[in-house]
Scaffold this motif. Structure first.
Motif, PDB file in Angstrom:
ATOM      1  N   MET A  24       0.831  -1.208   0.000  1.00 46.70           N
ATOM      2  CA  MET A  24       0.000   0.000   0.000  1.00 46.70           C
ATOM      3  C   MET A  24       0.862   1.254   0.000  1.00 46.70           C
ATOM      4  O   MET A  24       0.580   2.223  -0.703  1.00 46.70           O
ATOM      5  CB  MET A  24      -0.934  -0.021   1.217  1.00 46.70           C
ATOM      6  N   LEU A  25       1.946   1.220   0.786  1.00 47.43           N
ATOM      7  CA  LEU A  25       2.847   2.366   0.825  1.00 47.43           C
ATOM      8  C   LEU A  25       3.499   2.597  -0.533  1.00 47.43           C
ATOM      9  O   LEU A  25       3.627   3.735  -0.995  1.00 47.43           O
ATOM     10  CB  LEU A  25       3.923   2.141   1.892  1.00 47.43           C
ATOM     11  N   ALA A  26       3.905   1.489  -1.177  1.00 46.66           N
ATOM     12  CA  ALA A  26       4.524   1.604  -2.499  1.00 46.66           C
ATOM     13  C   ALA A  26       3.545   2.191  -3.507  1.00 46.66           C
ATOM     14  O   ALA A  26       3.919   3.016  -4.352  1.00 46.66           O
ATOM     15  CB  ALA A  26       5.020   0.242  -2.963  1.00 46.66           C
ATOM     16  N   ASP A  27       2.285   1.778  -3.428  1.00 48.82           N
ATOM     17  CA  ASP A  27       1.267   2.312  -4.330  1.00 48.82           C
ATOM     18  C   ASP A  27       1.083   3.814  -4.138  1.00 48.82           C
ATOM     19  O   ASP A  27       0.736   4.541  -5.080  1.00 48.82           O
ATOM     20  CB  ASP A  27      -0.071   1.602  -4.109  1.00 48.82           C
ATOM     21  N   ASP A  28       1.290   4.273  -2.895  1.00 47.03           N
ATOM     22  CA  ASP A  28       1.151   5.699  -2.590  1.00 47.03           C
ATOM     23  C   ASP A  28       2.425   6.487  -2.899  1.00 47.03           C
ATOM     24  O   ASP A  28       2.486   7.698  -2.655  1.00 47.03           O
ATOM     25  CB  ASP A  28       0.787   5.894  -1.107  1.00 47.03           C
ATOM     26  N   GLY A  29       3.462   5.779  -3.392  1.00 48.26           N
ATOM     27  CA  GLY A  29       4.686   6.458  -3.765  1.00 48.26           C
ATOM     28  C   GLY A  29       5.712   6.607  -2.663  1.00 48.26           C
ATOM     29  O   GLY A  29       6.732   7.280  -2.845  1.00 48.26           O
ATOM     30  N   ALA A  30       5.467   5.974  -1.504  1.00 53.63           N
ATOM     31  CA  ALA A  30       6.412   6.071  -0.395  1.00 53.63           C
ATOM     32  C   ALA A  30       7.660   5.251  -0.709  1.00 53.63           C
ATOM     33  O   ALA A  30       7.573   4.154  -1.264  1.00 53.63           O
ATOM     34  CB  ALA A  30       5.771   5.572   0.899  1.00 53.63           C
ATOM     35  N   THR A  31       8.814   5.778  -0.353  1.00 57.10           N
ATOM     36  CA  THR A  31      10.078   5.067  -0.580  1.00 57.10           C
ATOM     37  C   THR A  31      10.746   4.655   0.728  1.00 57.10           C
ATOM     38  O   THR A  31      11.518   3.701   0.747  1.00 57.10           O
ATOM     39  CB  THR A  31      11.053   5.943  -1.388  1.00 57.10           C
ATOM     40  N   ILE A  32      10.462   5.382   1.815  1.00 60.46           N
ATOM     41  CA  ILE A  32      11.046   5.092   3.129  1.00 60.46           C
ATOM     42  C   ILE A  32       9.932   5.055   4.161  1.00 60.46           C
ATOM     43  O   ILE A  32       8.990   5.860   4.109  1.00 60.46           O
ATOM     44  CB  ILE A  32      12.087   6.166   3.538  1.00 60.46           C
TER      45      ILE A  32
END
Length: 263
Positions: free
Chosen positions: A50-58
């Motif tokens: 879910m974080l990756a889908d939102d563009g989070a990298t860290i």
């Protein structure tokens, strides 16, 4: 309620015969991870996706732990089974941690799933697109109903269960799913084992007998609803509480809109 047949030693769900040195290392690594940690790793992976889908990298351990409903100390201990992860004061690289967890769970090799029982539940499972994204490809559907055999569900044509053995070998299936009526569940389970499958998931509440080398997961949807009923009754008495009860019966702070069918 999900239950697991205890094979000889804790083995991560989905681990089958490995090929090549990297796969062998992944299997060896997974066998050293306690089963409770394996279950939590699956939750961490879901949040990381879910974080990756939102563009989070860290992501920090505190942020990831809060999103998964566990303590940050427990999360760090769980992730320590995967080797060095993260940088103190910075956090975890989302993409790198996802790959480490996928490897530990055996998802990096992908799995080919066959499903027996093409009723309402079976059709819903066959049509769930989230499986492919998480490394599970539905490759064949089986039933005994002459009105269903030969019909199409999505891209798959329903086959007669008499062809199960040969089809599993030809398709190199690694996981079998049982979505049949309760009185047929054991017979279907036996057929899947005879076809060479070592990982079986059953949506029947009936306790199934399997050999020691077979990993069995049982999903009892009614039992899950009973746990929700308990949580609802308790929350009515304590409206300020934000806890929910998970499959293990342990209070959790996970969001209330989670799905039992979609892992």
């Amino acid at each position: 309620m999900t239950e697991q047949h205890q094979a000889r030693g804790p083995v991560a769900p989905g681990v089958t015969a490995a090929v090549g040195p990297s796969a062998s290392a992944a299997v060896a690594e997974s066998r050293d991870i306690p089963q409770a940690t394996v279950s939590r790793l699956a939750s961490y992976l879901r949040v990381l996706e879910m974080l990756a889908d939102d563009g989070a990298t860290i992501v920090s351990s505190e942020e990831l732990a809060k999103a998964c409903g566990v303590g940050s100390a427990k999360l760090r201990k769980d992730l320590s089974f995967l080797g060095p992860n993260g940088v103190r004061g910075v956090g975890y690289d989302v993409t790198r941690l996802r790959k480490r967890i996928e490897r530990a769970l055996g998802l990096d090799r992908g799995h080919r799933v066959v499903l027996v029982g093409v009723g309402n539940l079976g059709r819903a499972l066959a049509g769930y697109g989230g499986f492919v994204r998480r490394g599970f490809a539905m490759v064949a559907l089986f039933d005994t109903d002459p009105d269903l055999v030969g019909t199409r569900v999505g891209d798959l044509v329903v086959r007669h269960i008499d062809t199960l053995d040969g089809a599993c070998a030809d398709l190199q299936a690694t996981i079998g799913v049982i979505a049949t009526p309760d009185d047929a569940a054991q017979q279907v389970c036996d057929a899947l084992v005879a076809a060479g499958l070592r990982c079986v998931m059953s949506f029947s509440p009936v306790a199934l007998d399997v050999p020691d080398h077979v990993e069995l997961r049982r999903v009892d949807l009614a039992a899950e609803m009973q746990l929700l009923s308990f949580s609802s009754a308790r929350n009515n008495e304590q409206p300020a509480s934000a806890q929910v009860i998970g499959s293990s019966g342990v209070p959790s702070t996970e969001p209330r809109n989670g799905s039992v069918i979609a892992p």
